[in-house]
Motif scaffolding. Structure first.
Motif, PDB file in Angstrom:
ATOM      1  N   PRO A 200      16.411  -9.980  17.167  1.00  6.61           N
ATOM      2  CA  PRO A 200      15.514 -10.225  16.034  1.00  6.61           C
ATOM      3  C   PRO A 200      14.060 -10.448  16.421  1.00  6.61           C
ATOM      4  CG  PRO A 200      17.009 -12.085  16.373  1.00  6.61           C
ATOM      5  CD  PRO A 200      17.486 -10.982  17.237  1.00  6.61           C
ATOM      6  N   GLU A 201      13.817 -11.109  17.543  1.00  4.86           N
ATOM      7  CA  GLU A 201      12.427 -11.360  17.934  1.00  4.86           C
ATOM      8  C   GLU A 201      11.745 -10.058  18.348  1.00  4.86           C
ATOM      9  OE1 GLU A 201       9.119 -14.006  18.448  1.00  4.86           O
ATOM     10  OE2 GLU A 201      10.972 -13.991  17.274  1.00  4.86           O
ATOM     11  N   ALA A 202      12.486  -9.168  19.012  1.00  2.00           N
ATOM     12  CA  ALA A 202      11.933  -7.864  19.392  1.00  2.00           C
ATOM     13  C   ALA A 202      11.595  -7.043  18.147  1.00  2.00           C
ATOM     14  CB  ALA A 202      12.922  -7.110  20.277  1.00  2.00           C
ATOM     15  N   VAL A 203      12.464  -7.120  17.131  1.00  7.46           N
ATOM     16  CA  VAL A 203      12.198  -6.428  15.866  1.00  7.46           C
ATOM     17  C   VAL A 203      10.940  -6.999  15.217  1.00  7.46           C
ATOM     18  CG1 VAL A 203      13.047  -6.040  13.517  1.00  7.46           C
ATOM     19  CG2 VAL A 203      14.611  -5.793  15.458  1.00  7.46           C
ATOM     20  N   ARG A 204      10.846  -8.331  15.183  1.00  5.79           N
ATOM     21  CA  ARG A 204       9.711  -8.974  14.522  1.00  5.79           C
ATOM     22  C   ARG A 204       8.396  -8.598  15.198  1.00  5.79           C
ATOM     23  NH1 ARG A 204       6.270 -12.775  15.059  1.00  5.79           N
ATOM     24  NH2 ARG A 204       7.059 -13.485  17.075  1.00  5.79           N
ATOM     25  N   ILE A 205       8.381  -8.665  16.518  1.00  6.35           N
ATOM     26  CA  ILE A 205       7.151  -8.342  17.244  1.00  6.35           C
ATOM     27  C   ILE A 205       6.785  -6.871  17.057  1.00  6.35           C
ATOM     28  CG2 ILE A 205       6.166  -8.112  19.560  1.00  6.35           C
ATOM     29  CD1 ILE A 205       7.752 -10.662  20.310  1.00  6.35           C
ATOM     30  N   SER A 206       7.777  -6.003  17.079  1.00  4.25           N
ATOM     31  CA  SER A 206       7.512  -4.568  16.915  1.00  4.25           C
ATOM     32  C   SER A 206       6.937  -4.269  15.530  1.00  4.25           C
ATOM     33  CB  SER A 206       8.795  -3.769  17.155  1.00  4.25           C
ATOM     34  OG  SER A 206       9.253  -3.949  18.480  1.00  4.25           O
ATOM     35  N   LYS A 207       7.497  -4.908  14.507  1.00  2.23           N
ATOM     36  CA  LYS A 207       6.947  -4.721  13.153  1.00  2.23           C
ATOM     37  C   LYS A 207       5.527  -5.253  13.093  1.00  2.23           C
ATOM     38  CE  LYS A 207       7.428  -5.862   8.290  1.00  2.23           C
ATOM     39  NZ  LYS A 207       8.312  -6.096   7.131  1.00  2.23           N
ATOM     40  N   GLN A 208       5.294  -6.405  13.689  1.00  6.60           N
ATOM     41  CA  GLN A 208       3.954  -7.000  13.689  1.00  6.60           C
ATOM     42  C   GLN A 208       2.942  -6.050  14.327  1.00  6.60           C
ATOM     43  OE1 GLN A 208       3.758 -10.949  15.433  1.00  6.60           O
ATOM     44  NE2 GLN A 208       1.679 -10.578  16.158  1.00  6.60           N
ATOM     45  N   LEU A 209       3.315  -5.444  15.448  1.00  9.64           N
ATOM     46  CA  LEU A 209       2.414  -4.510  16.127  1.00  9.64           C
ATOM     47  C   LEU A 209       2.132  -3.278  15.270  1.00  9.64           C
ATOM     48  CD1 LEU A 209       3.911  -4.729  19.726  1.00  9.64           C
ATOM     49  CD2 LEU A 209       1.612  -5.471  19.039  1.00  9.64           C
ATOM     50  N   MET A 210       3.150  -2.778  14.581  1.00  8.69           N
ATOM     51  CA  MET A 210       2.969  -1.590  13.744  1.00  8.69           C
ATOM     52  C   MET A 210       2.056  -1.869  12.557  1.00  8.69           C
ATOM     53  SD  MET A 210       6.892  -0.192  13.730  1.00  8.69           S
ATOM     54  CE  MET A 210       6.599   1.164  12.596  1.00  8.69           C
ATOM     55  N   LYS A 211       2.150  -3.074  12.016  1.00 10.06           N
ATOM     56  CA  LYS A 211       1.391  -3.416  10.807  1.00 10.06           C
ATOM     57  C   LYS A 211      -0.014  -3.945  11.113  1.00 10.06           C
ATOM     58  CE  LYS A 211       4.758  -2.863   7.668  1.00 10.06           C
ATOM     59  NZ  LYS A 211       4.653  -1.998   6.483  1.00 10.06           N
ATOM     60  N   ALA A 212      -0.214  -4.488  12.312  1.00 10.07           N
ATOM     61  CA  ALA A 212      -1.441  -5.225  12.617  1.00 10.07           C
ATOM     62  C   ALA A 212      -2.743  -4.439  12.414  1.00 10.07           C
ATOM     63  CB  ALA A 212      -1.381  -5.769  14.040  1.00 10.07           C
ATOM     64  N   PRO A 213      -2.829  -3.154  12.831  1.00 12.89           N
ATOM     65  CA  PRO A 213      -4.129  -2.476  12.744  1.00 12.89           C
ATOM     66  C   PRO A 213      -4.712  -2.405  11.337  1.00 12.89           C
ATOM     67  CG  PRO A 213      -2.635  -1.277  14.195  1.00 12.89           C
ATOM     68  CD  PRO A 213      -1.821  -2.329  13.520  1.00 12.89           C
ATOM     69  N   ASP A 214      -3.866  -2.321  10.320  1.00  6.30           N
ATOM     70  CA  ASP A 214      -4.359  -2.153   8.946  1.00  6.30           C
ATOM     71  C   ASP A 214      -4.240  -3.415   8.101  1.00  6.30           C
ATOM     72  OD1 ASP A 214      -4.891   0.585   9.362  1.00  6.30           O
ATOM     73  OD2 ASP A 214      -2.786   1.080   9.015  1.00  6.30           O
ATOM     74  N   ARG A 215      -3.665  -4.488   8.661  1.00  2.00           N
ATOM     75  CA  ARG A 215      -3.295  -5.630   7.823  1.00  2.00           C
ATOM     76  C   ARG A 215      -4.482  -6.230   7.071  1.00  2.00           C
ATOM     77  NH1 ARG A 215       1.173  -8.549   7.783  1.00  2.00           N
ATOM     78  NH2 ARG A 215       1.821  -7.773   9.811  1.00  2.00           N
ATOM     79  N   GLU A 216      -5.578  -6.530   7.781  1.00  2.03           N
ATOM     80  CA  GLU A 216      -6.703  -7.210   7.138  1.00  2.03           C
ATOM     81  C   GLU A 216      -7.392  -6.312   6.119  1.00  2.03           C
ATOM     82  OE1 GLU A 216      -7.351 -10.413   7.148  1.00  2.03           O
ATOM     83  OE2 GLU A 216      -5.524 -10.482   8.364  1.00  2.03           O
ATOM     84  N   GLN A 217      -7.582  -5.047   6.484  1.00  2.00           N
ATOM     85  CA  GLN A 217      -8.206  -4.124   5.527  1.00  2.00           C
ATOM     86  C   GLN A 217      -7.323  -3.947   4.298  1.00  2.00           C
ATOM     87  OE1 GLN A 217      -8.724  -0.066   6.823  1.00  2.00           O
ATOM     88  NE2 GLN A 217     -10.236   0.378   5.223  1.00  2.00           N
ATOM     89  N   LEU A 218      -6.028  -3.843   4.514  1.00  2.00           N
ATOM     90  CA  LEU A 218      -5.102  -3.646   3.406  1.00  2.00           C
ATOM     91  C   LEU A 218      -5.093  -4.860   2.488  1.00  2.00           C
ATOM     92  CD1 LEU A 218      -3.068  -1.775   2.115  1.00  2.00           C
ATOM     93  CD2 LEU A 218      -1.340  -2.595   3.713  1.00  2.00           C
ATOM     94  N   ARG A 219      -5.081  -6.040   3.068  1.00  2.00           N
ATOM     95  CA  ARG A 219      -5.116  -7.256   2.249  1.00  2.00           C
ATOM     96  C   ARG A 219      -6.393  -7.304   1.408  1.00  2.00           C
ATOM     97  NH1 ARG A 219      -2.408 -12.535   3.027  1.00  2.00           N
ATOM     98  NH2 ARG A 219      -3.434 -13.992   1.617  1.00  2.00           N
ATOM     99  N   LYS A 220      -7.516  -6.938   2.016  1.00  2.00           N
ATOM    100  CA  LYS A 220      -8.792  -6.933   1.291  1.00  2.00           C
ATOM    101  C   LYS A 220      -8.756  -5.934   0.140  1.00  2.00           C
ATOM    102  CE  LYS A 220     -13.757  -6.210   1.956  1.00  2.00           C
ATOM    103  NZ  LYS A 220     -14.820  -5.793   2.902  1.00  2.00           N
ATOM    104  N   VAL A 221      -8.209  -4.738   0.392  1.00  2.00           N
ATOM    105  CA  VAL A 221      -8.129  -3.710  -0.653  1.00  2.00           C
ATOM    106  C   VAL A 221      -7.211  -4.181  -1.788  1.00  2.00           C
ATOM    107  CG1 VAL A 221      -7.282  -1.377  -1.177  1.00  2.00           C
ATOM    108  CG2 VAL A 221      -8.717  -1.773   0.831  1.00  2.00           C
TER     109      VAL A 221
END
Length: 249
Positions: A200-221
């Motif tokens: 589960p921790e490997a899954v969580r970290i992998s999802k976090q890495l996939m989502k991280a580049p766009d997270r702040e811009q997406l939240r702002k939009v």
């Protein structure tokens, strides 16, 4: 009276089942609050490894319950619909959607934030925001042009053109299209349960890495769209279009 969102536990899987079939699973403020609660539960419970969102084998959701929406419009980003959006955006566990039948408005845009999406080939997806005097929401104005290109995104967001589950899979909105609603639901459950077998921790970290580049811009939009959406709800265009919708239904 049945719960309009059913919480179902199966091993490490939490299923959030939209359960308002008499209204084609149209979403109310109360349902958004329950969905947000379910996502928070999944995020904090170490025994939950994945979340499955479905409306069953017949209908995913007809989108917002317009009557409820007009009775309790989202006035700010503290409204139930935005709590749901942000909890789905921030969920650290894998979120899987199984879609059959109608997926209208947020029924389509929420899929853009799920990790795996299984649809029936004849599912009917549509984002008729402009048609109702409104504007895109849930980051769709950012995600869809990137995913599909400006021309196809304009067809879906400016004209509100509908599309099938088969098209959704071909365009990358869905992971896979299957022959029936039952098959889409079974596949979603099967794939969601696979996360019981993964670290589960490997899954969580992998999802976090996939989502991280766009997270702040997406939240702002999402916040910018939300502010404009709430303004549009009070506009003469939207009031006329939404009143006409209610009169037809």
């Amino acid at each position: 009276m049945p719960d309009t969102i059913r919480f179902e536990r199966e091993r490490g899987l939490l299923t959030l089942r939209l359960n308002r079939p008499e209204k084609k699973n149209a979403l109310t403020c109360a349902m958004y609050s329950q969905l947000a609660e379910g996502l928070r539960l999944a995020d904090s419970d170490p025994d939950i490894n994945a979340v499955l969102i479905t409306g069953g084998a017949e209908c995913f959701t007809a989108g917002n319950d317009i009557f409820d929406f007009l009775q309790q419009p989202p006035n700010n980003l503290d409204s139930p619909v935005f709590h749901f959006m942000l909890n789905l955006l921030e969920c650290r566990k894998p979120v899987i959607a199984a879609v059959a039948g109608a997926a209208v408005g947020i029924g389509t845009t929420m899929l853009l934030h799920c990790d795996l999406v299984y649809v029936s080939t004849d599912a009917r997806l549509r984002m008729p925001f402009v048609n109702l005097g409104l504007c895109p929401e849930f980051g769709s104005s950012l995600i869809l042009p990137r995913l599909l290109g400006q021309a196809k995104a304009a067809e879906l967001l400016l004209l509100g053109e509908g599309f099938s589950g088969e098209q959704a899979a071909a365009w990358g909105i869905a992971t896979e299209a299957l022959g029936s609603g039952e098959a889409a639901l079974a596949k979603g459950r099967e794939m969601a349960l696979r996360f019981d077998e993964l670290p589960p921790e490997a899954v969580r970290i992998s999802k976090q890495l996939m989502k991280a580049p766009d997270r702040e811009q997406l939240r702002k939009v999402i916040e910018e769209e939300g502010a404009l959406f709430t303004q549009r709800l009070r506009s003469p265009e939207a009031m006329t279009a939404l009143s006409g919708f209610l009169n037809r239904h």
